[in-house]
Design a protein around this motif. Structure first.
Motif, mmCIF file in Angstrom:
data_model
loop_
_atom_site.group_PDB
_atom_site.id
_atom_site.type_symbol
_atom_site.label_atom_id
_atom_site.label_comp_id
_atom_site.label_asym_id
_atom_site.label_seq_id
_atom_site.Cartn_x
_atom_site.Cartn_y
_atom_site.Cartn_z
ATOM 1 N N UNK A 123 0.822 -1.212 0.000
ATOM 2 C CA UNK A 123 0.000 0.000 0.000
ATOM 3 C C UNK A 123 0.856 1.261 0.000
ATOM 4 N N UNK A 124 1.996 1.209 0.644
ATOM 5 C CA UNK A 124 2.861 2.392 0.701
ATOM 6 C C UNK A 124 3.416 2.727 -0.678
ATOM 7 N N UNK A 125 3.475 1.754 -1.569
ATOM 8 C CA UNK A 125 4.009 1.991 -2.913
ATOM 9 C C UNK A 125 2.962 2.592 -3.853
ATOM 10 N N UNK A 126 1.704 2.548 -3.496
ATOM 11 C CA UNK A 126 0.651 3.103 -4.353
ATOM 12 C C UNK A 126 0.728 4.636 -4.344
ATOM 13 N N UNK A 127 0.486 5.260 -5.502
ATOM 14 C CA UNK A 127 0.531 6.725 -5.544
ATOM 15 C C UNK A 127 -0.658 7.337 -4.770
ATOM 16 N N UNK A 128 -0.384 8.377 -4.019
ATOM 17 C CA UNK A 128 -1.419 9.095 -3.285
ATOM 18 C C UNK A 128 -1.639 8.572 -1.887
ATOM 19 N N UNK A 129 -1.059 7.451 -1.532
ATOM 20 C CA UNK A 129 -1.264 6.892 -0.203
ATOM 21 C C UNK A 129 -0.559 7.755 0.836
ATOM 22 N N UNK A 130 0.568 8.344 0.470
ATOM 23 C CA UNK A 130 1.279 9.184 1.437
ATOM 24 C C UNK A 130 0.459 10.430 1.764
ATOM 25 N N UNK A 131 -0.237 10.989 0.736
ATOM 26 C CA UNK A 131 -1.089 12.150 0.973
ATOM 27 C C UNK A 131 -2.266 11.748 1.853
ATOM 28 N N UNK A 132 -2.830 10.589 1.613
ATOM 29 C CA UNK A 132 -3.932 10.091 2.426
ATOM 30 C C UNK A 132 -3.470 9.875 3.869
ATOM 31 N N UNK A 133 -2.254 9.402 4.029
ATOM 32 C CA UNK A 133 -1.719 9.200 5.365
ATOM 33 C C UNK A 133 -1.538 10.516 6.100
ATOM 34 N N UNK A 134 -1.113 11.555 5.386
ATOM 35 C CA UNK A 134 -0.939 12.857 6.025
ATOM 36 C C UNK A 134 -2.283 13.448 6.435
ATOM 37 N N UNK A 135 -3.292 13.258 5.633
ATOM 38 C CA UNK A 135 -4.604 13.809 5.916
ATOM 39 C C UNK A 135 -5.225 13.100 7.118
ATOM 40 N N UNK A 136 -5.087 11.781 7.178
ATOM 41 C CA UNK A 136 -5.718 11.025 8.257
ATOM 42 C C UNK A 136 -4.865 10.980 9.520
ATOM 43 N N UNK A 137 -3.612 11.287 9.410
ATOM 44 C CA UNK A 137 -2.727 11.251 10.572
ATOM 45 C C UNK A 137 -2.063 9.894 10.777
ATOM 46 N N UNK A 138 -2.244 8.986 9.872
ATOM 47 C CA UNK A 138 -1.624 7.662 9.951
ATOM 48 C C UNK A 138 -0.431 7.580 9.010
ATOM 49 N N UNK A 139 0.428 8.540 9.081
ATOM 50 C CA UNK A 139 1.580 8.555 8.181
ATOM 51 C C UNK A 139 2.551 7.460 8.572
ATOM 52 N N UNK A 140 3.210 6.962 7.581
ATOM 53 C CA UNK A 140 4.213 5.925 7.838
ATOM 54 C C UNK A 140 5.400 6.560 8.543
ATOM 55 N N UNK A 141 6.039 5.802 9.345
ATOM 56 C CA UNK A 141 7.211 6.320 10.051
ATOM 57 C C UNK A 141 8.337 6.515 9.057
ATOM 58 N N UNK A 142 9.076 7.611 9.198
ATOM 59 C CA UNK A 142 10.174 7.828 8.260
ATOM 60 C C UNK A 142 11.248 6.760 8.449
ATOM 61 N N UNK A 143 11.918 6.471 7.362
ATOM 62 C CA UNK A 143 12.961 5.444 7.410
ATOM 63 C C UNK A 143 14.113 5.931 8.281
ATOM 64 N N UNK A 144 14.692 5.035 9.014
ATOM 65 C CA UNK A 144 15.819 5.360 9.895
ATOM 66 C C UNK A 144 17.104 5.418 9.075
ATOM 67 N N UNK A 145 17.996 6.343 9.456
ATOM 68 C CA UNK A 145 19.299 6.393 8.810
ATOM 69 C C UNK A 145 20.102 5.168 9.226
ATOM 70 N N UNK A 146 20.867 4.591 8.311
ATOM 71 C CA UNK A 146 21.659 3.432 8.699
ATOM 72 C C UNK A 146 22.719 3.795 9.726
ATOM 73 N N UNK A 147 23.232 5.043 9.669
ATOM 74 C CA UNK A 147 24.223 5.507 10.647
ATOM 75 C C UNK A 147 23.620 6.707 11.348
ATOM 76 N N UNK A 148 23.062 6.529 12.502
ATOM 77 C CA UNK A 148 22.302 7.607 13.143
ATOM 78 C C UNK A 148 23.150 8.806 13.547
ATOM 79 N N UNK A 149 24.422 8.696 13.694
ATOM 80 C CA UNK A 149 25.250 9.809 14.173
ATOM 81 C C UNK A 149 25.615 10.792 13.076
#
Length: 166
Positions: free
Chosen positions: A135-161
């Motif tokens: 579902x995250x790969x479908x176009x427009x799902x990210x906008x729908x997530x922002x509107x509903x407040x169920x946005x996917x968590x951003x990807x973590x950096x491999x090297x956090x520092x």
């Protein structure tokens, strides 16, 4: 005629022979006294040796007690209480082990059910993650997530520092 005391004539009894002596004669009073004195001396010697042995043993025991450090003597005095406490502790431990054994016997069917259920739950979680990824790969799902407040968590950096900006 018989008398109330019985027949007057006695039956002949065999005479007991005197005990044989070394010289074939009876011991006199002097020899008996000498034998008695020898027995007394032997008894006194034996008693003296026993007394010396007892004194020697008591001396060794006293020396050992004197050389025994006070802390060791205190521990030795506490030993019966320690043994009693150890016995009580072992009894309580056996009771606890029995109780745990009964509890595990009652919980065994639940563990068997968990063993059958866990692979199914893991499969459902994996399928849910696959669906969420698709579902995250479908176009427009990210906008729908922002509107509903169920946005996917951003990807973590491999090297956090380190930051990506240079």
């Amino acid at each position: 005629m018989t008398s109330p005391l019985g027949p007057r004539r006695r039956k002949p009894t065999p005479k007991a022979s005197p005990p044989p002596t070394s010289g074939g004669r009876r011991s006199g009073p002097a020899e008996l006294m000498a034998a008695a004195q020898a027995a007394v001396e032997a008894a006194q010697t034996a008693a003296g040796q026993a007394l010396e042995t007892a004194q020697l043993t008591a001396g060794h025991a006293f020396d050992a007690a004197v050389r025994l450090p006070p802390a060791s003597a205190q521990l030795a005095a506490q030993l019966p209480d320690l043994i009693e406490n150890l016995a009580t502790t072992i009894e309580r431990l056996n009771t606890t082990i029995d109780r745990l054994d009964r509890t595990l016997a009652l919980a065994d069917p639940a563990f068997a059910a968990y063993d059958r259920l866990l692979p199914r739950l893991e499969a459902m979680i994996a399928m849910g993650e696959d669906v969420f990824g698709a579902l995250a790969k479908l176009p427009g799902v990210s906008l729908l997530g922002k509107v509903t407040g169920f946005a996917a968590k951003p990807a973590q950096d491999p090297k956090p520092g380190k930051s990506r900006k240079k």
